[in-house]
Design a protein around this motif. Structure first.
Motif, mmCIF file in Angstrom:
data_model
loop_
_atom_site.group_PDB
_atom_site.id
_atom_site.type_symbol
_atom_site.label_atom_id
_atom_site.label_comp_id
_atom_site.label_asym_id
_atom_site.label_seq_id
_atom_site.Cartn_x
_atom_site.Cartn_y
_atom_site.Cartn_z
ATOM 1 N N ASN A 167 0.826 -1.205 0.000
ATOM 2 C CA ASN A 167 0.000 0.000 0.000
ATOM 3 C C ASN A 167 0.862 1.257 0.000
ATOM 4 O OD1 ASN A 167 -2.329 -1.521 0.049
ATOM 5 N ND2 ASN A 167 -2.688 -1.267 2.242
ATOM 6 N N GLU A 168 1.943 1.229 0.769
ATOM 7 C CA GLU A 168 2.817 2.401 0.848
ATOM 8 C C GLU A 168 3.344 2.792 -0.528
ATOM 9 O OE1 GLU A 168 2.639 0.555 4.863
ATOM 10 O OE2 GLU A 168 2.941 -0.209 2.823
ATOM 11 N N LYS A 169 3.771 1.800 -1.289
ATOM 12 C CA LYS A 169 4.320 2.083 -2.613
ATOM 13 C C LYS A 169 3.237 2.586 -3.555
ATOM 14 C CE LYS A 169 7.448 0.047 -6.037
ATOM 15 N NZ LYS A 169 8.235 -1.161 -6.395
ATOM 16 N N LEU A 170 2.056 1.994 -3.464
ATOM 17 C CA LEU A 170 0.960 2.400 -4.333
ATOM 18 C C LEU A 170 0.498 3.821 -3.999
ATOM 19 C CD1 LEU A 170 -0.333 0.659 -6.568
ATOM 20 C CD2 LEU A 170 -2.221 0.205 -5.009
ATOM 21 N N VAL A 171 0.405 4.141 -2.721
ATOM 22 C CA VAL A 171 -0.022 5.484 -2.308
ATOM 23 C C VAL A 171 0.999 6.535 -2.716
ATOM 24 C CG1 VAL A 171 -0.354 6.959 -0.272
ATOM 25 C CG2 VAL A 171 -1.517 4.756 -0.424
ATOM 26 N N GLN A 172 2.268 6.204 -2.581
ATOM 27 C CA GLN A 172 3.312 7.155 -2.959
ATOM 28 C C GLN A 172 3.191 7.568 -4.421
ATOM 29 O OE1 GLN A 172 7.332 5.636 -2.694
ATOM 30 N NE2 GLN A 172 8.211 7.679 -2.511
ATOM 31 N N SER A 173 3.019 6.603 -5.304
ATOM 32 C CA SER A 173 2.916 6.917 -6.728
ATOM 33 C C SER A 173 1.590 7.592 -7.050
ATOM 34 C CB SER A 173 3.082 5.646 -7.573
ATOM 35 O OG SER A 173 2.101 4.682 -7.248
ATOM 36 N N TYR A 174 0.502 7.136 -6.402
ATOM 37 C CA TYR A 174 -0.795 7.752 -6.670
ATOM 38 C C TYR A 174 -0.794 9.219 -6.237
ATOM 39 C CZ TYR A 174 -5.632 9.094 -6.397
ATOM 40 O OH TYR A 174 -6.811 9.784 -6.555
ATOM 41 N N ASN A 175 -0.267 9.517 -5.080
ATOM 42 C CA ASN A 175 -0.255 10.904 -4.604
ATOM 43 C C ASN A 175 0.655 11.785 -5.449
ATOM 44 O OD1 ASN A 175 -2.097 10.319 -2.630
ATOM 45 N ND2 ASN A 175 -0.612 10.209 -0.957
ATOM 46 N N ALA A 176 1.731 11.224 -5.964
ATOM 47 C CA ALA A 176 2.573 11.989 -6.896
ATOM 48 C C ALA A 176 1.790 12.313 -8.167
ATOM 49 C CB ALA A 176 3.833 11.201 -7.224
ATOM 50 N N HIS A 177 0.996 11.363 -8.626
ATOM 51 C CA HIS A 177 0.122 11.616 -9.782
ATOM 52 C C HIS A 177 -0.891 12.716 -9.460
ATOM 53 C CE1 HIS A 177 -3.023 11.103 -12.785
ATOM 54 N NE2 HIS A 177 -3.873 10.906 -11.789
ATOM 55 N N VAL A 178 -1.487 12.690 -8.273
ATOM 56 C CA VAL A 178 -2.458 13.711 -7.869
ATOM 57 C C VAL A 178 -1.820 15.096 -7.906
ATOM 58 C CG1 VAL A 178 -3.764 14.594 -5.889
ATOM 59 C CG2 VAL A 178 -3.917 12.182 -6.515
ATOM 60 N N ASP A 179 -0.607 15.203 -7.386
ATOM 61 C CA ASP A 179 0.091 16.494 -7.393
ATOM 62 C C ASP A 179 0.303 16.986 -8.822
ATOM 63 O OD1 ASP A 179 0.182 16.460 -4.641
ATOM 64 O OD2 ASP A 179 2.228 15.686 -4.538
ATOM 65 N N GLN A 180 0.716 16.091 -9.693
ATOM 66 C CA GLN A 180 0.932 16.460 -11.097
ATOM 67 C C GLN A 180 -0.376 16.889 -11.750
ATOM 68 O OE1 GLN A 180 2.902 13.531 -13.487
ATOM 69 N NE2 GLN A 180 4.891 13.787 -12.488
ATOM 70 N N TYR A 181 -1.409 16.123 -11.531
ATOM 71 C CA TYR A 181 -2.717 16.403 -12.144
ATOM 72 C C TYR A 181 -3.260 17.744 -11.674
ATOM 73 C CZ TYR A 181 -7.671 15.797 -13.308
ATOM 74 O OH TYR A 181 -8.943 15.969 -13.803
ATOM 75 N N ASN A 182 -3.239 17.965 -10.371
ATOM 76 C CA ASN A 182 -3.789 19.206 -9.830
ATOM 77 C C ASN A 182 -2.990 20.423 -10.273
ATOM 78 O OD1 ASN A 182 -5.813 17.782 -8.577
ATOM 79 N ND2 ASN A 182 -4.857 17.797 -6.547
ATOM 80 N N ALA A 183 -1.662 20.263 -10.394
ATOM 81 C CA ALA A 183 -0.837 21.379 -10.867
ATOM 82 C C ALA A 183 -1.126 21.675 -12.336
ATOM 83 C CB ALA A 183 0.643 21.047 -10.672
ATOM 84 N N LEU A 184 -1.292 20.632 -13.133
ATOM 85 C CA LEU A 184 -1.544 20.808 -14.560
ATOM 86 C C LEU A 184 -2.877 21.503 -14.816
ATOM 87 C CD1 LEU A 184 -0.639 20.157 -17.496
ATOM 88 C CD2 LEU A 184 -1.831 17.962 -17.266
ATOM 89 N N HIS A 185 -3.859 21.214 -13.977
ATOM 90 C CA HIS A 185 -5.207 21.748 -14.185
ATOM 91 C C HIS A 185 -5.565 22.820 -13.151
ATOM 92 C CE1 HIS A 185 -5.994 18.633 -17.167
ATOM 93 N NE2 HIS A 185 -5.524 17.736 -16.314
ATOM 94 N N ALA A 186 -4.566 23.452 -12.598
ATOM 95 C CA ALA A 186 -4.791 24.402 -11.501
ATOM 96 C C ALA A 186 -5.766 25.507 -11.875
ATOM 97 C CB ALA A 186 -3.459 25.001 -11.049
#
Length: 376
Positions: free
Chosen positions: A20-39
């Protein structure tokens, strides 16, 4: 009609363990990228920001702590967020599918426990939720690899694929069309997962289980279980779905289109399906003159810890224990049709002759399969 036994089982566990730790780390990095791209769009109210996840959220929602994937690097690569080709994949388009290779490894273990070889088998069924290849049949390819005779075919029934496959094998043996069957539920689900969806990206893992079925009077196995009774049920539902299929070859779509990947309405499934499961199991036991107390163990579909705890508590009228209703989804996650048989494979060896148990699958389509078994 002969008594039919499960004379051997096998399990293939994929090479990549993803916590879970590894999956959450990558998912949250994706969230940061997505939210920044569509800010700008998010600030204007035209789009919703994606919410991050946590290990605590996943474990509370599902009870899952780990899953095994055939290729775990892609889903945890923030620049990809989907599996790459498995390490076991052939480079050619018509090479042996990963799913067949998974099935082969599970089959070897099951045949070994049954004291048989591939040449002894005259029916091969690959019964799984999803198919990596439709034509030619994956079961026919496995049949050839094993040197099995008779015939082979693929089938599917969502999360009840293993129980429905075994029931089909029983009927085929009793009809005289086959003598010894090999049923494999090879669940290669990771390619259908949407790893950028917070509420479902953590649910599934890959795995394969195999079961040898034959007539009781012919078995050489020292660990055979007689199938005393069975009951199957289906009711159409789209609350668990994945839309990919032949249409994806002609429709304009992107590979990451959410509609093509796994989706579910979890709360609705919980509310609608679990009462059906409880009623079917209770009704089946009543039909065959049995009570819950007659059974040493319940091997249930490994969907979600909350679903499993609810179902077993209702059936047993007490809080279930690991001994009475073993859980494997914490390690393997939801493996669709394979889950109940992973639990059976890992928690059957302490049975003595005459001990009885219940195998129960439930899930997509909706589908439910219930089998009462007894150690020979």
């Amino acid at each position: 009609m002969s008594n039919i036994v499960i004379s051997g089982t096998g399990l293939y566990t994929p090479p990549d363990a993803v916590s879970n730790e590894k999956l959450v780390q990558s998912y949250n990095a994706h969230v940061d990228q997505y939210n920044a791209l569509h800010a700008d769009e998010i600030e204007a109210g035209n789009m919703e920001a994606k919410q991050p996840s946590t290990v605590e959220f996943i474990e509370k929602a599902s009870g899952i702590k780990n899953r095994y994937l055939m290729e775990g690097e892609g889903p945890t690569d923030v620049n990809r967020m989907r599996p790459g080709l498995s390490k076991l994949a052939d480079e050619t388009a018509m090479g042996t599918p990963v799913q067949v290779k998974m099935a082969l490894e599970a089959a070897k273990d099951a045949l070994n426990e049954a004291g048989l070889t591939g040449e002894d088998i005259d029916l091969v069924i690959i019964s799984s939720s999803l198919w990596e290849r439709f034509v030619p049949s994956m079961a026919c390819e496995l049949q050839q690899i094993l040197g099995a005779g008779g015939f082979a075919f693929d089938m599917a029934m969502g999360c009840s694929s293993a129980t429905f496959g075994m029931s089909t094998a029983m009927d085929t043996i009793n009809s005289g069309m086959a003598n010894k069957a090999l049923v494999i539920t090879a669940e290669y689900i990771s390619p259908a997962m949407n790893y950028v969806e917070r509420d479902s990206h953590f649910i599934f893992g890959d795995a394969a289980v195999a079961m040898v079925l034959e007539r009781e009077e012919e078995t050489k196995s020292q660990n055979a279980f007689r199938i005393n009774s069975r009951k199957l049920f289906t009711q159409y539902s789209t609350n668990i779905r994945a839309a990919f299929g032949a249409r994806t070859l002609v429709e304009d779509h992107k590979i990451t289109d959410a509609d093509q990947r796994f989706q579910q309405e979890g709360r609705v499934v919980f509310r609608e399906l679990l009462p059906m499961v409880i009623n079917l199991v209770q009704g089946h036991l009543a039909e065959v003159g049995k009570q819950v107390s007659d059974f040493k163990r319940f091997w249930l579909h490994q969907a979600n810890i909350n679903m499993n705890m609810f179902a077993t508590k209702k059936l047993l009228n007490e809080d279930p224990t690991q001994d009475k209703a073993p859980i494997v989804l914490d390690e393997y996650a939801n493996t669709a049709g394979a889950g109940c048989m992973i639990a059976f494979h890992k928690y059957k060896n302490d049975f003595q002759s005459g001990d009885e148990g219940v195998i129960c699958s439930f899930g997509a389509s909706y589908s439910i399969g219930c089998m009462c078994v007894e150690k020979v």
